[in-house]
Every structure is written in structure tokens, then in C-alpha cells.
Design a protein around this motif. Structure first.
Motif, PDB file in Angstrom:
ATOM      1  N   ARG A  30      14.174   6.867  -5.217  1.00 33.07           N
ATOM      2  CA  ARG A  30      13.759   6.303  -3.929  1.00 33.07           C
ATOM      3  C   ARG A  30      14.692   5.214  -3.428  1.00 33.07           C
ATOM      4  NH1 ARG A  30       7.491   4.653  -4.306  1.00 33.07           N
ATOM      5  NH2 ARG A  30       7.797   4.218  -2.100  1.00 33.07           N
ATOM      6  N   VAL A  31      15.433   4.615  -4.329  1.00 34.14           N
ATOM      7  CA  VAL A  31      16.233   3.433  -4.001  1.00 34.14           C
ATOM      8  C   VAL A  31      17.709   3.811  -4.006  1.00 34.14           C
ATOM      9  CG1 VAL A  31      16.854   1.126  -4.829  1.00 34.14           C
ATOM     10  CG2 VAL A  31      14.478   1.898  -4.979  1.00 34.14           C
ATOM     11  N   PRO A  32      18.474   3.364  -3.011  1.00 27.86           N
ATOM     12  CA  PRO A  32      19.912   3.651  -3.024  1.00 27.86           C
ATOM     13  C   PRO A  32      20.568   3.180  -4.324  1.00 27.86           C
ATOM     14  CG  PRO A  32      19.262   2.751  -0.901  1.00 27.86           C
ATOM     15  CD  PRO A  32      18.068   2.615  -1.811  1.00 27.86           C
ATOM     16  N   LYS A  33      21.484   4.002  -4.826  1.00 22.73           N
ATOM     17  CA  LYS A  33      22.112   3.711  -6.124  1.00 22.73           C
ATOM     18  C   LYS A  33      22.904   2.403  -6.106  1.00 22.73           C
ATOM     19  CE  LYS A  33      20.295   7.430  -7.657  1.00 22.73           C
ATOM     20  NZ  LYS A  33      19.100   7.525  -6.845  1.00 22.73           N
ATOM     21  N   VAL A  50      13.820 -10.376   1.882  1.00 26.52           N
ATOM     22  CA  VAL A  50      12.965  -9.262   1.460  1.00 26.52           C
ATOM     23  C   VAL A  50      13.040  -8.227   2.572  1.00 26.52           C
ATOM     24  CG1 VAL A  50      10.651  -8.501   0.831  1.00 26.52           C
ATOM     25  CG2 VAL A  50      11.421 -10.804   0.178  1.00 26.52           C
ATOM     26  N   GLU A  51      13.464  -7.017   2.208  1.00 32.37           N
ATOM     27  CA  GLU A  51      13.737  -5.962   3.173  1.00 32.37           C
ATOM     28  C   GLU A  51      12.975  -4.683   2.834  1.00 32.37           C
ATOM     29  OE1 GLU A  51      17.732  -3.643   4.718  1.00 32.37           O
ATOM     30  OE2 GLU A  51      17.704  -4.405   2.674  1.00 32.37           O
ATOM     31  N   CYS A  52      12.488  -4.000   3.863  1.00 38.81           N
ATOM     32  CA  CYS A  52      11.835  -2.701   3.686  1.00 38.81           C
ATOM     33  C   CYS A  52      12.902  -1.627   3.493  1.00 38.81           C
ATOM     34  CB  CYS A  52      10.990  -2.345   4.902  1.00 38.81           C
ATOM     35  SG  CYS A  52       9.628  -3.470   5.234  1.00 38.81           S
ATOM     36  N   LEU A 103       0.837  -1.207   0.000  1.00 36.52           N
ATOM     37  CA  LEU A 103       0.000   0.000   0.000  1.00 36.52           C
ATOM     38  C   LEU A 103       0.868   1.253   0.000  1.00 36.52           C
ATOM     39  CD1 LEU A 103      -2.662  -1.044   2.656  1.00 36.52           C
ATOM     40  CD2 LEU A 103      -2.986  -0.917   0.175  1.00 36.52           C
ATOM     41  N   LYS A 104       1.957   1.206   0.778  1.00 39.07           N
ATOM     42  CA  LYS A 104       2.857   2.356   0.901  1.00 39.07           C
ATOM     43  C   LYS A 104       4.243   1.829   1.218  1.00 39.07           C
ATOM     44  CE  LYS A 104       3.573   6.561   3.537  1.00 39.07           C
ATOM     45  NZ  LYS A 104       3.499   7.094   4.881  1.00 39.07           N
ATOM     46  N   GLY A 105       5.239   2.432   0.550  1.00 38.89           N
ATOM     47  CA  GLY A 105       6.613   2.066   0.842  1.00 38.89           C
ATOM     48  C   GLY A 105       7.298   1.371  -0.315  1.00 38.89           C
ATOM     49  N   CYS A 106       8.535   0.982  -0.078  1.00 38.98           N
ATOM     50  CA  CYS A 106       9.346   0.333  -1.098  1.00 38.98           C
ATOM     51  C   CYS A 106      10.174  -0.760  -0.436  1.00 38.98           C
ATOM     52  CB  CYS A 106      10.249   1.368  -1.763  1.00 38.98           C
ATOM     53  SG  CYS A 106      11.178   0.736  -3.170  1.00 38.98           S
ATOM     54  N   VAL A 122      15.212   3.031 -15.940  1.00 36.01           N
ATOM     55  CA  VAL A 122      14.717   4.401 -15.730  1.00 36.01           C
ATOM     56  C   VAL A 122      13.390   4.613 -16.463  1.00 36.01           C
ATOM     57  CG1 VAL A 122      15.202   6.854 -16.115  1.00 36.01           C
ATOM     58  CG2 VAL A 122      16.997   5.338 -15.255  1.00 36.01           C
ATOM     59  N   ALA A 123      13.266   4.069 -17.674  1.00 32.92           N
ATOM     60  CA  ALA A 123      12.023   4.215 -18.438  1.00 32.92           C
ATOM     61  C   ALA A 123      10.886   3.441 -17.785  1.00 32.92           C
ATOM     62  CB  ALA A 123      12.228   3.731 -19.877  1.00 32.92           C
ATOM     63  N   GLN A 124      11.174   2.242 -17.313  1.00 30.65           N
ATOM     64  CA  GLN A 124      10.136   1.387 -16.752  1.00 30.65           C
ATOM     65  C   GLN A 124       9.771   1.771 -15.320  1.00 30.65           C
ATOM     66  OE1 GLN A 124      11.084  -2.745 -17.191  1.00 30.65           O
ATOM     67  NE2 GLN A 124       9.043  -3.413 -16.626  1.00 30.65           N
ATOM     68  N   TYR A 125      10.762   2.230 -14.545  1.00 33.65           N
ATOM     69  CA  TYR A 125      10.537   2.527 -13.126  1.00 33.65           C
ATOM     70  C   TYR A 125      11.053   3.912 -12.745  1.00 33.65           C
ATOM     71  CZ  TYR A 125      10.191  -2.574 -13.222  1.00 33.65           C
ATOM     72  OH  TYR A 125       9.865  -3.866 -13.533  1.00 33.65           O
ATOM     73  N   PRO A 126      10.583   4.970 -13.394  1.00 33.40           N
ATOM     74  CA  PRO A 126      11.125   6.301 -13.079  1.00 33.40           C
ATOM     75  C   PRO A 126      10.902   6.703 -11.619  1.00 33.40           C
ATOM     76  CG  PRO A 126       9.136   6.486 -14.405  1.00 33.40           C
ATOM     77  CD  PRO A 126       9.505   5.029 -14.368  1.00 33.40           C
ATOM     78  N   HIS A 127       9.828   6.207 -11.019  1.00 33.71           N
ATOM     79  CA  HIS A 127       9.519   6.533  -9.627  1.00 33.71           C
ATOM     80  C   HIS A 127      10.457   5.850  -8.629  1.00 33.71           C
ATOM     81  CE1 HIS A 127       7.475   2.820 -10.637  1.00 33.71           C
ATOM     82  NE2 HIS A 127       7.407   2.541  -9.360  1.00 33.71           N
ATOM     83  N   LEU A 128      11.198   4.848  -9.063  1.00 36.79           N
ATOM     84  CA  LEU A 128      12.118   4.151  -8.158  1.00 36.79           C
ATOM     85  C   LEU A 128      13.509   4.764  -8.139  1.00 36.79           C
ATOM     86  CD1 LEU A 128      11.378   0.343  -8.681  1.00 36.79           C
ATOM     87  CD2 LEU A 128      10.650   1.834  -6.813  1.00 36.79           C
ATOM     88  N   TYR A 129      13.907   5.393  -9.222  1.00 33.86           N
ATOM     89  CA  TYR A 129      15.290   5.843  -9.343  1.00 33.86           C
ATOM     90  C   TYR A 129      15.710   6.742  -8.188  1.00 33.86           C
ATOM     91  CZ  TYR A 129      19.771   7.112 -11.150  1.00 33.86           C
ATOM     92  OH  TYR A 129      21.123   7.279 -11.263  1.00 33.86           O
TER      93      TYR A 129
END
Length: 188
Positions: free
Chosen positions: A165-168, A95-97, A52-55, A156-163
Motif C-alpha cells: 500500500r505504501v510507496p517503496k 502528517v500526510e494522507c 477508519l479507512k486509509g493510510c 514485512v512481518a509486522q506490517y504485511p498489509h502496508l508493504y
């Protein structure tokens, strides 16, 4: 406002209000803090989760202690250690939050019960499974035949919202490149 789970299911199978209420009774809302491990290698996995919320991220660790990220999950995605959940065997992944998370937990027993009770839910699961398999197949093909640049551009094209939010380092691991290579690709 339409419940995110209902909206997700109805992208495949339309539900009546009564049917959705029946579906929802099989889930348990849960909250986890950033860095919580929902699944650890060796765990028996009793639940799958709708985000519902988070990554979150799923990863394996080799014998030297190096992590290899193989998937992420953000809002309206499902996450678990699929083989362990389905076959009732110990997990081989973690699997980690990555952020504080709000999830809907579904036990294997309730998953099977829902499938028996409501063909629309079973149809939804079958279609989402097929789409997930197709996405995995495309990712594998790109990992085998694509260049680092092509893998980065596709991510980046498929998951622009993750780039952002997620450590590089985790994105680099997902793409099979070093953190330095990822930095060079991002500048281009």
C-alpha cells in the motif's frame, strides 16, 4: 457490526453501549483526499485522529529537503504530531494522507474531557500509550543494532498489509535504506 473505535477501545476496556455513545460524541468524522497534509511543520496541532479507512505517514524534512518517514498509520491506528498536540506547540513534522482517508478527529479539549468523564477511556489511552512506547523502543533498538535485512524482514512481518500500500521510497526511508537497497532486499 461493532464500530472499529469501540472494538479498539474494548481490546483494553469493555464499554457499555451508553459509555461508547458518550465516547463517540466527542469525535468528529472527517474525510481527506490522498496527498492532503493533516499536519504541516509549524502548525499548531489541535486534533488527533483515529483511522477508519486509509493510510497516512508522518515524516520530517531536513534542511536539504530530504524526507525521513518515521511512522505510518492505517486502519484502527492513531495519528497526530504527538508532541505538538500534547504540549500545544508548533509541529516539527508533517502528517500526510497516502490514500483517501476517513478519520475520527478528537480535539485535545475533548480528549482531556473524556479522560475525566470515563476512567475506562483513560485506562485505554494509558495502555495504548505504553504499548506504543514499547513498539517505539523496539523500533529504535532495531534501527541501532539491526542490519538492513533484519529491519526489512521485521517490517514485512509486522506490517504485511502496508508493504503493497505504501510507496517503496517511503518504506526505504522508514527503514533507513536507499530505494535500491530495498529492491535488493525484496528479491532475496
Amino acid at each position: 457490526m461493532v464500530h472499529p473505535l469501540r472494538k479498539h477501545i474494548e481490546s483494553i476496556s469493555k464499554l457499555t453501549d451508553e459509555e461508547f455513545e458518550h465516547v463517540l460524541t466527542h469525535f468528529t468524522p472527517v474525510k481527506y483526499k490522498k496527498h492532503t497534509q493533516l499536519v504541516r511543520e509549524g502548525d499548531l496541532v489541535k486534533q488527533e485522529y483515529f483511522v477508519l479507512k486509509g493510510c497516512l505517514r508522518s515524516y520530517i524534512t531536513d534542511s536539504t529537503g530530504k524526507d525521513f518517514t518515521y511512522s505510518f498509520a492505517a486502519e484502527t491506528w492513531w495519528v497526530t504530531e504527538r508532541e505538538a498536540f500534547t504540549k500545544h506547540q508548533p509541529a516539527t513534522t508533517t502528517v500526510e494522507c497516502l490514500e483517501d482517508c476517513e478519520l475520527l478527529a478528537l480535539t485535545h479539549e475533548n480528549r482531556m474531557k473524556l479522560g475525566r468523564d470515563l476512567w475506562k477511556y483513560e485506562h485505554y489511552v494509558a495502555e495504548k500509550t505504553n504499548l506504543g512506547y514499547i513498539a517505539l523502543q523496539k523500533r529504535l533498538q532495531l534501527m541501532i543494532t539491526g542490519s538492513a535485512k533484519e529491519r526489512f524482514e521485521q517490517f514485512v512481518a509486522q506490517y504485511p498489509h502496508l508493504y503493497n500500500r505504501v510507496p517503496k521510497t517511503m518504506i526505504a526511508s522508514y527503514l533507513g535504506v536507499s530505494r535500491e537497497t530495498l529492491s535488493r532486499l525484496y528479491r532475496k
